[in-house]
Design a protein around this motif. Sequence first.
Motif, PDB file in Angstrom:
ATOM      1  N   GLN A  64       0.826  -1.207   0.000  1.00 29.38           N
ATOM      2  CA  GLN A  64       0.000   0.000   0.000  1.00 29.38           C
ATOM      3  C   GLN A  64       0.859   1.256   0.000  1.00 29.38           C
ATOM      4  OE1 GLN A  64      -2.519  -0.665   3.399  1.00 29.38           O
ATOM      5  NE2 GLN A  64      -4.103  -1.676   2.188  1.00 29.38           N
ATOM      6  N   LEU A  65       1.933   1.254   0.794  1.00 28.38           N
ATOM      7  CA  LEU A  65       2.847   2.407   0.818  1.00 28.38           C
ATOM      8  C   LEU A  65       3.509   2.617  -0.542  1.00 28.38           C
ATOM      9  CD1 LEU A  65       4.574   2.054   4.303  1.00 28.38           C
ATOM     10  CD2 LEU A  65       3.017   3.856   3.552  1.00 28.38           C
ATOM     11  N   LEU A  66       3.916   1.510  -1.170  1.00 30.79           N
ATOM     12  CA  LEU A  66       4.526   1.621  -2.498  1.00 30.79           C
ATOM     13  C   LEU A  66       3.527   2.177  -3.514  1.00 30.79           C
ATOM     14  CD1 LEU A  66       6.586  -1.696  -2.720  1.00 30.79           C
ATOM     15  CD2 LEU A  66       7.474   0.635  -2.615  1.00 30.79           C
ATOM     16  N   GLU A  67       2.313   1.683  -3.447  1.00 31.67           N
ATOM     17  CA  GLU A  67       1.279   2.158  -4.367  1.00 31.67           C
ATOM     18  C   GLU A  67       1.008   3.650  -4.148  1.00 31.67           C
ATOM     19  OE1 GLU A  67      -3.480   1.643  -5.106  1.00 31.67           O
ATOM     20  OE2 GLU A  67      -2.395  -0.023  -4.209  1.00 31.67           O
ATOM     21  N   GLU A  68       0.859   4.046  -2.892  1.00 34.12           N
ATOM     22  CA  GLU A  68       0.598   5.452  -2.582  1.00 34.12           C
ATOM     23  C   GLU A  68       1.776   6.328  -3.004  1.00 34.12           C
ATOM     24  OE1 GLU A  68      -0.325   5.579   1.576  1.00 34.12           O
ATOM     25  OE2 GLU A  68      -2.173   4.431   1.307  1.00 34.12           O
ATOM     26  N   SER A  69       2.988   5.837  -2.785  1.00 27.15           N
ATOM     27  CA  SER A  69       4.182   6.586  -3.170  1.00 27.15           C
ATOM     28  C   SER A  69       4.236   6.758  -4.687  1.00 27.15           C
ATOM     29  CB  SER A  69       5.427   5.864  -2.666  1.00 27.15           C
ATOM     30  OG  SER A  69       6.578   6.501  -3.109  1.00 27.15           O
ATOM     31  N   GLU A  70       3.957   5.711  -5.425  1.00 26.04           N
ATOM     32  CA  GLU A  70       3.955   5.783  -6.896  1.00 26.04           C
ATOM     33  C   GLU A  70       2.857   6.723  -7.377  1.00 26.04           C
ATOM     34  OE1 GLU A  70       4.860   5.201 -10.883  1.00 26.04           O
ATOM     35  OE2 GLU A  70       6.031   4.866  -9.072  1.00 26.04           O
ATOM     36  N   GLN A  71       1.699   6.647  -6.754  1.00 27.59           N
ATOM     37  CA  GLN A  71       0.601   7.533  -7.135  1.00 27.59           C
ATOM     38  C   GLN A  71       0.967   8.993  -6.856  1.00 27.59           C
ATOM     39  OE1 GLN A  71      -2.994   7.545  -4.724  1.00 27.59           O
ATOM     40  NE2 GLN A  71      -4.223   7.526  -6.599  1.00 27.59           N
ATOM     41  N   GLN A  72       1.580   9.262  -5.703  1.00 31.71           N
ATOM     42  CA  GLN A  72       1.992  10.619  -5.369  1.00 31.71           C
ATOM     43  C   GLN A  72       3.046  11.134  -6.352  1.00 31.71           C
ATOM     44  OE1 GLN A  72       0.547  12.670  -3.203  1.00 31.71           O
ATOM     45  NE2 GLN A  72      -0.888  11.028  -2.821  1.00 31.71           N
ATOM     46  N   ARG A  73       3.951  10.259  -6.745  1.00 34.03           N
ATOM     47  CA  ARG A  73       4.979  10.645  -7.716  1.00 34.03           C
ATOM     48  C   ARG A  73       4.330  10.992  -9.057  1.00 34.03           C
ATOM     49  NH1 ARG A  73       7.493   9.260 -11.910  1.00 34.03           N
ATOM     50  NH2 ARG A  73       6.457   7.255 -12.155  1.00 34.03           N
ATOM     51  N   GLU A  74       3.405  10.145  -9.512  1.00 32.95           N
ATOM     52  CA  GLU A  74       2.725  10.397 -10.782  1.00 32.95           C
ATOM     53  C   GLU A  74       1.911  11.690 -10.719  1.00 32.95           C
ATOM     54  OE1 GLU A  74       0.434   6.947 -11.791  1.00 32.95           O
ATOM     55  OE2 GLU A  74       2.202   5.688 -12.055  1.00 32.95           O
TER      56      GLU A  74
END
Length: 189
Positions: A64-74
């Motif tokens: 979940q943290l990885l997904e949120e981090s990737e989403q925030q980056r995008e």
Amino acid sequence: MALTNPMKIVPLNCCQCSALLNASEEVRQVLCQHCGSQLAVLHEGSAAYTESREPKPMEVAIEQLLEESEQQRELAVLDRQWQKERRQYMVIVYDGTARVPSSSIANDTVITSFVGGLLFVFIAWLFSDNLLSFVGGCLLIGLFVVIGLGLSRLQHQRSAAYQEAERCYRRRRLDLIEKPEAFPSKGWG
């Protein structure tokens, strides 16, 4: 009457909470009645044990943290692109500040051109001593009005282009926010 193939019950322990489970020998999966975990029943020789079929809580949290981090980056990349694109549409007004193009600015330009043109025609009529100077003044004033109308049309087009670009940006941003999980559930079934 004799039973031909009695089911053998195998004692198992839940690998998540260590609760005692009883399952038949043929069972390949079981649900722990104590903690609710879905478990695979594995057999190695005469021994049987359980293995979790669900990701561990820490794995889920990391995913979940990885997904949120990737989403925030995008989202950050998209926002930076929009800020850069947005600058191309900005209009510098008389006091030197940049503003978003709007139809109201274009409407103000039309009104200013028309009223200014009428005012100058009236002034030209008042101060002209012959018809030729009046007509010449009116032609110059007409040129002023035509330039004002052209600028107004240009401003309307710029405003419409900006609004369309902003709609596209907002749609892309919403798609990123609402996109399905990058890491789908690892549950079996």
